[in-house]
Design an enzyme around this catalytic site. Structure first.
Site, mmCIF file in Angstrom:
data_model
loop_
_atom_site.group_PDB
_atom_site.id
_atom_site.type_symbol
_atom_site.label_atom_id
_atom_site.label_comp_id
_atom_site.label_asym_id
_atom_site.label_seq_id
_atom_site.Cartn_x
_atom_site.Cartn_y
_atom_site.Cartn_z
ATOM 1 N N GLN A 117 -45.081 31.535 -1.344
ATOM 2 C CA GLN A 117 -44.652 32.293 -2.517
ATOM 3 C C GLN A 117 -44.662 31.431 -3.768
ATOM 4 O OE1 GLN A 117 -41.165 33.968 0.254
ATOM 5 N NE2 GLN A 117 -40.899 34.621 -1.854
ATOM 6 N N GLU A 173 -40.735 30.500 -0.124
ATOM 7 C CA GLU A 173 -40.561 30.074 -1.515
ATOM 8 C C GLU A 173 -40.603 28.563 -1.634
ATOM 9 O OE1 GLU A 173 -37.333 30.446 -5.183
ATOM 10 O OE2 GLU A 173 -37.281 31.887 -3.539
ATOM 11 N N ARG A 180 -25.227 32.923 -7.122
ATOM 12 C CA ARG A 180 -25.458 34.376 -7.095
ATOM 13 C C ARG A 180 -24.392 35.082 -6.260
ATOM 14 N NH1 ARG A 180 -29.389 38.305 -8.360
ATOM 15 N NH2 ARG A 180 -30.676 36.740 -9.416
ATOM 16 N N ARG A 193 -34.218 37.321 0.897
ATOM 17 C CA ARG A 193 -34.056 38.565 0.152
ATOM 18 C C ARG A 193 -32.577 38.875 -0.133
ATOM 19 N NH1 ARG A 193 -37.515 43.608 2.406
ATOM 20 N NH2 ARG A 193 -37.915 44.697 0.448
ATOM 21 N N GLU A 203 -35.099 43.279 -3.849
ATOM 22 C CA GLU A 203 -33.869 42.811 -3.216
ATOM 23 C C GLU A 203 -32.686 43.786 -3.296
ATOM 24 O OE1 GLU A 203 -33.556 38.115 -3.674
ATOM 25 O OE2 GLU A 203 -34.164 39.069 -5.555
#
Length: 1308
Positions: A720, A755, A833, A865, A1214
């Site tokens: 990614q 990622e 987050r 995700r 997501e």
């Protein structure tokens, strides 16, 4: 013995192979024949990506039989007398599509596409045998196939058009009809073989006499029919069987014959054939004669997948002697007769518990084989049932399996004979002899039930060293399943039952989608356009990284990884490894020419370990060889000695020894102390959310090709993050980044797992390619990928909440602990987050959130995700539910009472604009008919004691943007060629989410040309540099705006020619501009404006906007086993003005089902030494086709444009995942009803995932009390385990961690 050649018919084309080239079917098809449509997803027959159709004309007469098989488990030798059809053989984009390929594509059933060829071939094989299947036939055909992207619904909807019935979404006439002339013709030429491989002699006898002769000559030889057990043992347990006998085509072993006492089956009969014969018998014979047959059919329904059942033999299932066999308890309880044969003669024995003298042992002599099994008829007054309890219903190994057989005296309810057999309760399948003896002669009554439960509790005990753990749960199941049997027999004896014990019925599945109305027919934005690669994916023509043809001088790499979680490396012995044929090199950290330090944010990792390892799976070295098999074999032969150090594995251990990464994070608003003073009530609690494996169907793969000058290298990678891969490879090779080109065509799924964790594999492969000056390839096996890459962060949330008696929450203090693993990776951003989402959708005036990253000796956990958001919101819904239970109020009422309103500010001071959660909430209640459902559930629960239903409505508010400010940028490059065709390149990568499709739609709208004129070839660092990872759900926003910018530039350059020739075509304007020497190539760039947040001051704006959604789910829980059914889900999602409703709905459904796995099914288990025990689909279960809600409604909120993103759209990748928490909290609602039956009320703890074990143990009742462990037993158990810990196997470690999960004192 004949010369060692093998003939393979694939798609009616014959190919010959010597022992050097032939292996299992999937590898041979991919690398020797070049049919790369057959994918390799797990190498253990658990995912179905490698499904092909095998056709055989023998031993049955023509026409040939067709069946789906897992190519990864099929040795090439086993395909004697067979023809193989792959996805390429049934149709192609270039010639003609097969209807099976067309329908899955047009129904939007292919996203990443890696699973699609296998699903296509499962359906194709079904249709070759049954052109008009039932819906049940279709669902059963897919039991061996997994998909991580779509959520399964669109696949089933597309393929339902082949069946008769009422089609809610598609009309079969809209598709190509089945054309028999398009089908592959079975080849006539078939040759015999005897195959001598490098290490294995494969012999396929042609008669029973030959087989018995060979068994006498080779008494230790293994008999193999389907290779579903031996293949796993050789691949993953590193076992070697020098001689294999393949008796699949011996007539006697394929016999099926009715006798006076039952039906006789040859031991080589497949489970599929067993099922067909028994189904026919059930239809033809009186019901009382077929009790055992129906029990076998019930077990077969959940036995592995269709591909395994098609090749696995009855005899293999028996003599494998697995203690958790699905069928052996049935055969044991039924008293089946077995015929054994050897060169000296035959003998017949009854199958009882003496048949299994020990773990994985039978009474067969070394020179004996199992010839027949006779499954008996039942008689009048005899009743038989079988049960299997597992983590997932479809294709899963059993936790406990059992069969129960009772015969009554004529015309009475007095027990004449009783046999209860259990699997999963001992090293062998066992009979509960003492219980049966004590109950014989008794009346079938409630008194018998009570005594039976007590007797089973005493007899079915488990030693502290019992493999598999879950001691309390398994012991409870032995009683609960007998209770089920008791009720079934009571019903059959025609005695009255209380209404509370009767079960309910299933409903049907439906869905709908909304397409924005009023669109101009030439405006493709907002249209449900099919994924641009869907057809290529359905035909196997889509190229993934490992599908790239091998270079002539290409080499293969295998990793050498640590077997210790925390240790110094003392010695590495490579002598045996370097003697393996084909080995070229052994690489260590000393071979890295540049820097050995790596990492996505902080360079706190090594490419290859130097002196110390910090997790099991830490990459120490690499072996390079001529083939993948040789490289893997050599890697296993490397011997490493360690000096072990004490590992830190769990969050609790990290907290105890203060093992944290820095910094910690805090968000605070208001004054929580004042808030607690004002509160009427204060509650404290905690919740653990387990980790999750990405399980992208395509594992990590890299091909590095050195270009021979200036240190240049071309990297083909499944990643990614092309730019991060480029930079870290350049760093390790000691060259500037401009020497490295990283290219990505597409990925077979990513979900955050590619990622940054993909970069370590890419770097190792690049180092090998540079050192050896040859192309080097590595694609990880599934178990390797799961071992080394990490997954979603496990979280522990502790909370203290103050609230009023009305349910209004006034103060909250919450602390999060995440298990980061052995490096920082992206853990800080993930923790941030989680804190940004700690209140979910609720306005809490006084709030404080703290976050800690635990430093442990597990493989580094990483992006997944949702990126910490689901964990943060999951804890929020836990305290919200506790408040409602404490107040005695409906939880939905408490949620609605505390919900944000337009203009409110979050704890991080961001103002909520275009706030639509209230609209989503009301619409969801409406389409789900929530009030009616709630009343029906209350009525159902009053009438049923052992089944309970629950319902929950859960909202989500998900912030969109990278929280790292610098990542909120994107670039694009658009070329217009003289013929008017457009080549589009941007910084995002395609992993199934439809990003390229949406970007083509954006370019089409801006340029005003059809999508057919626009092409995206790949993502490459040579065209768009310095790209951000394709992550954070922001790729459409960022790259779409960059493309918009580039296309607007081109429009401005073309405008003079449009003005000059207004009636001209696109091609006319392009040619005019070219001849006028106008630049027809344009760069585009975009950065999100007005962004930035400071944790120190709690000021700023971390998100560009929020996506909102609400889901309502209803479930039914079996209080006796812990099983649950997902009955209904309605979802309303705010995606702004959708760029592509079909793709967005696919993302909503796919994310939701991934969340269902996270919260109810998927469980990563580690030993105390840090060894991952759940590797591969055999032990780690993601949702399957049967796990989707029976009724699923998805609605995209209308009239909710988002002015802050391209064409008023919103991110969708997501945000919907957390809506699956509605299933979890519906389960908790059902458990609440079950606990109320036992007089238990108020808040209780339920950790995630809500596995059958956790659900059953939470439904406390008289059965759980019978087997509940006393405190004294727990202390003794702990002492026993720790005093013997050094001598325990990994299975005991598995047992210990499971026990600790049950006790709630030690969780991952």
């Amino acid at each position: 013995l004949l010369p060692c050649y093998t003939l393979l018919f694939s798609n009616s084309i014959s190919s010959y192979f010597t022992k050097k080239h032939a292996g299992n079917c999937s590898l041979t098809l991919r690398f020797t024949v070049g049919l790369t449509g057959t994918k390799l997803g797990c190498a253990e027959g658990g995912c179905g990506a490698c499904t092909v159709m095998v056709s055989r004309s023998s031993p049955s007469p023509p026409p040939p039989r067709h069946f789906a098989v897992n190519a990864c488990l099929a040795p090439l030798c086993s395909l004697h007398h067979s023809a193989v059809t792959t996805v390429e053989g049934i149709g192609s984009v270039a010639s003609k599509l097969h209807p099976v390929q067309e329908r899955i594509a047009r129904a939007h059933g292919s996203q990443c596409g890696f699973c699609t060829p296998g699903i296509v071939m499962s359906m194709y094989a079904l249709l070759r045998n049954n052109p008009q299947p039932s819906l049940l036939d279709i669902e059963e055909a897919f039991q061996g196939n997994l998909c991580r992207c779509t959520g399964y619904r669109p696949i089933l909807e597309g393929y339902k058009t082949f069946a008769k019935g009422d089609f809610l979404l598609y009309n079969p006439s809209e598709f190509m009809p089945l054309d028999p002339t398009q089908e592959i013709i079975f080849p006539i030429e078939l040759l015999q073989l005897c195959f001598q491989g490098e290490r294995v002699l494969w012999i396929q006898p042609s008669s029973l006499t030959e087989l018995l002769d060979f068994k006498t000559q080779y008494p230790e030889a293994r008999l193999v029919v389907g290779n579903t057990e031996v293949g796993i043992e050789m691949k993953f347990k590193n076992l070697l069987y020098p001689v294999i006998l393949a008796p699949a085509f011996i007539p006697e072993l394929n016999t099926v014959q009715r006798t006076a006492d039952g039906i006789l089956f040859g031991a080589a009969c497949t489970l599929t054939r067993l099922g067909m014969v028994l189904r026919d018998a059930v239809q033809e014979l009186p019901t009382y004669q077929t009790e055992v047959f129906r029990a076998v059919l019930e077990q077969l329904r959940w036995f592995a997948g269709q591909q395994v059942r098609n090749v696995a033999a009855i005899g293999g299932n028996i003599v494998t002697a697995s203690p958790i066999s699905d069928l052996n308890p049935v055969f044991l309880a039924a008293g089946c007769k077995l015929t054994l044969a050897s060169k000296g003669g035959k003998r017949v024995i009854e199958m009882d518990d003496s048949f299994f003298p020990g773990y994985r042992k039978t009474v067969l002599k070394p020179d004996e084989i199992l010839l027949f099994i006779e499954i008996p008829f039942t008689k009048k007054g005899q009743y038989f049932s079988a049960f299997k309890q597992s983590q997932r219903r479809e294709d899963d190994i059993a936790t406990v399996t059992c069969a129960m057989n009772v015969a009554f005296e004529e015309n009475t309810n007095s027990v004449r004979n009783l046999r209860l057999s259990y699997g999963g309760m001992a090293p062998t399948t066992v009979l509960a002899k003492e219980t049966c003896k004590r109950l014989t002669g008794r009346k079938w009554s409630d008194e018998l039930l009570q005594d039976a439960c007590s007797l089973l509790a005493k007899e079915m005990t488990l030693d502290p060293s019992a493999p598999g753990g879950m001691v309390t749960y398994r012991r409870t199941l032995t009683i609960s399943l007998f209770f089920k049997f008791y009720l079934i027999v009571q019903h059959k004896l025609a005695q009255d039952l209380n209404v509370e014990v009767r079960s309910g019925c299933n409903t049907y599945m439906t869905w709908f989608q909304e397409v924005p109305p009023g669109q101009n027919k030439d405006d493709v934005v907002g249209r449900p356009i099919m994924h641009l690669s869907a057809l290529k994916q359905a035909t196997g023509e889509a190229v993934y990284c490992d599908d790239i043809p091998c270079y002539d001088n290409e080499l293969h790499l295998a990793l050498v990884t640590s077997t210790k979680a925390h240790a110094f490396i003392e010695n590495i012995d490579t002598k045996e490894a370097m003697c393996v044929p084909g080995v070229v090199a052994f690489l260590t950290a000393k071979d890295i020419p540049g820097s050995n330090r790596t990492g996505p944010a902080v360079y706190d990792e090594t490419v290859l370990a130097e002196d110390m390892v910090t997790c099991v799976g830490h990459i120490i070295a690499a072996i390079v060889a001529d083939t993948q098999a040789h490289a893997q074999r050599a890697a296993k032969a490397v011997k490493i000695t360690y000096k072990e150090l004490k590992p830190v594995v769990t969050i609790q251990e990290a907290i105890s020894c203060k093992s944290f990464y820095q910094p910690t994070r805090k968000i605070e608003q208001g004054n929580i102390e004042e808030g607690f003073k004002k509160a009427d009530h204060i509650l404290e609690g905690e919740m653990h959310i387990g980790g999750q494996e990405h399980f992208y169907l395509e594992t990590n793969c890299t091909l590095a090709v050195p270009r021979g000058e200036d240190g240049e290298m071309e990297m083909f990678v499944s990643t990614q993050s092309t730019s991060k891969t480029q930079m870290l490879v350049a760093k390790a090779l000691g060259v500037p980044a401009n020497r490295i080109v990283c290219r990505v065509k597409r990925m077979g799924g990513g979900f955050g797992g590619k990622e940054c964790r993909s970069t370590i594999l890419s770097t190792v492969v690049a180092v090998a390619a540079q050192k050896l000056k040859k192309p080097v390839r590595c694609m990880l096996d599934r178990d390797e990928d799961m071992l080394v890459t990490g997954g979603r962060h496990p979280f522990l949330g502790r909370y203290k909440v103050g609230f009023m008696k009305t349910g209004r929450i006034v103060s909250l203090e919450v602390t999060y602990y995440s298990n980061a693993g052995n490096s920082a990776d992206l853990s800080l951003s993930i923790l941030e987050r989680a804190l940004f989402h700690m209140e979910n959708c609720y306005n809490i005036p006084h709030i404080r959130g703290m976050g800690y990253m635990c430093k442990t000796n597990l493989p580094s956990n990483t992006a997944f995700r949702g990126f910490g958001g689901p964990q943060g919101m999951m804890v929020a819904e836990s305290w919200m539910g506790d408040v409602a239970l404490h107040c005695g109020l409906p939880v939905e009422q408490v949620r609605r009472l505390n919900m944000y309103k337009q203009g409110d500010r979050t704890p991080f001071t961001q103002r909520l604009e275009q706030f639509t959660i209230d609209r989503c909430w009301e619409e969801c209640l409406s389409i789900s008919q929530y009030n009616q459902r709630r009343k029906a559930i209350e009525q159902f629960n009053r009438q049923h004691r052992w089944k309970k239903r629950g319902i929950a409505v859960i909202p989500t508010k998900f912030g969109i943007s990278f929280t790292a400010l610098f990542l909120n940028q994107a670039g694009a490059l658009v070329h217009v060629y003289i013929d008017g065709s457009v080549l589009l390149t941007h910084g995002g990568t395609e992993m199934g989410q439809g990003l390229h499709t949406k970007m083509v739609q954006v370019a089409s709208k801006v340029l005003g040309i059809p999508c057919s004129k626009i092409h995206i070839s790949e993502t490459s660092t040579s065209t768009v540099p310095n790209t951000s990872p394709t992550a954070a759900s922001a790729s459409s926003d960022l790259n779409g705006m960059a493309i918009y910018d580039a296309c607007q530039t081109l429009n401005q350059r073309l405008q003079p020619y449009k003005t000059k020739n207004p009636k001209g075509t696109w091609e006319d304007w392009v040619k005019a501009a070219y001849f006028d020497r106008v630049n027809l190539s344009a760069n585009g760039f975009y950065k999100t404006p007005d962004m930035g947040y400071d944790f120190e001051t709690n000021e700023g704006k971390p998100f560009n906007y929020f996506s909102y959604g609400v889901a309502c789910s209803e479930v039914e829980v079996d209080c006796l086993t812990g099983d649950h059914k997902n009955l209904h889900t309605s979802i309303v999602m705010d995606v702004g003005n959708s760029l592509n409703p079909a793709i967005d709905i696919g993302q909503v459904e796919g994310a939701f089902m991934q969340g269902v796995g996270l919260f109810t099914l998927e469980e990563l288990l580690y030993s105390p030494e840090g060894v991952l025990l759940t590797r591969g689909p055999g032990m780690y279960k993601i949702p399957a086709f049967g796990d989707i809600p029976t009724e699923l409604n998805v609605s995209l909120l209308r009239d909710a444009p988002n002015e802050k993103a391209i064409f008023s759209s919103k991110a969708v990748g997501e945000p919907p995942l957390f809506l699956a928490a509605s299933v979890f909290y519906a389960i908790k609602d059902a458990i609440t009803a079950a606990r109320a039956e036992s007089g238990l009320r108020g808040p209780f703890r339920l950790d995630s995932p809500a596995t059958p074990e956790r659900i059953r143990n939470a439904c406390e009742d008289s059965f759980t009390k019978l087997v509940r462990m006393t405190p004294l037993f727990i202390v003794a158990l702990c002492f026993f385990i720790f005093s013997h810990k050094s001598s325990f196997t990994l299975w005991l470690d598995f047992h210990w961690i499971r026990i600790c999960c049950v006790l709630g004192s030690r969780t991952q």
